[in-house]
Design an enzyme around this catalytic site. Sequence first.
Site, PDB file in Angstrom:
ATOM      1  N   ASP A   1       0.738  -1.097  -0.206  1.00  0.00           N
ATOM      2  CA  ASP A   1      -0.106  -0.031   0.095  1.00  0.00           C
ATOM      3  C   ASP A   1       0.721   1.636   0.019  1.00  0.00           C
ATOM      4  O   ASP A   1       2.091   1.218   0.360  1.00  0.00           O
ATOM      5  CB  ASP A   1      -0.981  -0.269   1.261  1.00  0.00           C
ATOM      6  CG  ASP A   1      -1.985   1.134   1.286  1.00  0.00           C
ATOM      7  OD1 ASP A   1      -2.643   1.740   0.564  1.00  0.00           O
ATOM      8  OD2 ASP A   1      -1.826   1.421   2.265  1.00  0.00           O
TER       9      ASP A   1
ATOM     10  N   ASP B   1      -0.625   5.260   0.962  1.00  0.00           N
ATOM     11  CA  ASP B   1      -0.247   6.674   2.059  1.00  0.00           C
ATOM     12  C   ASP B   1      -0.162   5.361   3.085  1.00  0.00           C
ATOM     13  O   ASP B   1      -1.278   4.538   3.549  1.00  0.00           O
ATOM     14  CB  ASP B   1      -2.239   6.711   1.946  1.00  0.00           C
ATOM     15  CG  ASP B   1      -2.059   7.913   1.760  1.00  0.00           C
ATOM     16  OD1 ASP B   1      -0.364   8.716   2.018  1.00  0.00           O
ATOM     17  OD2 ASP B   1      -3.377   8.754   1.935  1.00  0.00           O
TER      18      ASP B   1
END
EC number: 3.1.3.48
Length: 322
Positions: free
Chosen positions: A54, A56
């Site tokens: 991922d 953020d």
Amino acid sequence: AEYSTIHSPSTPIKDSDSDRLRRSSDGKSRGRGRRNNNPSPPPDSDLERVFIWDLDETIIIFHSLLTGSYANRYGRDPPTSVSLGLRMEEMIFNLADTHLFFNDLEECDQVHIDDVSSDDNGQDLSTYNFGTDGFPAAATSANLCLATGVRGGVDWMRKLAFRYRRVKEIYNTYKNNVGGKSLCLLGPAKREAWLQLRAEIEALTDSWLTLALKALTLIHSRTNCVNILVTTTQLIPALAKVLLYGLGVVFPIENIYSATKIGKESCFERIIQRFGRKVVYVVIGDGVEEEQGAKKHAMPFWRISSHSDLMALHHALELEYL
């Protein structure tokens, strides 16, 4: 002083007060991207592990800068945090608009850079004028890009494919040194502001990016492992973030997927289809969506919620537990 020479991680855009930011970051959009031309590893590939990251709040701290939640959690100054987040947001969209056709492509989002490449006839683009080919007007007037499933004619799709091809060329040209003095995409003034901003964010977040990059670089150095990025940010702003944080070194453009239109679980399915079921997949993230997707596909999930999680991940990689 050393930080400006470090290749540092990228920043996805999740939610913010700005409508435009929500459109470019929200992972819950409706349409579906085309799936053709998904690159595959060669038949004799010795690939053993695929690490799906991922962006953020995992590799970079961005959304929680904008909301002030990072500052509140770690005892930092919230107004300073929000200011840094807003400055980075401006840089991301400036790069996306100025160099990566985001004004043209915001409503024509794709999951993967090659999803419209079958519409590209290979025309030489060295003298092609993107500003006068009529693409934006046609897209706006006909709502061709909206999530209705409507597609333009052959000519319009070719112009769309040309833009994604040029984005790919720009990414590959600048991925190692978007702010380097020899190949400066930003220009001297913006380059200095960008280096200063990155250093300030790194200081406020206690070297979060450097910790994440240690793990990313270790994985990248292995011949039998690969880093994949799956983000809820739209593809073009995600590429701008990766470039701005110097992450292109560890994430070739072919290894970046936007889950804005189809969700992370569907992106995971595409990645499994690409690399096959013989490799081990490891998902690294902070959110529920990637955790649930990992669980559905029986992939190990490494949760990142603090600096110590990143340090533990690097330690596990060093000891070859992962």
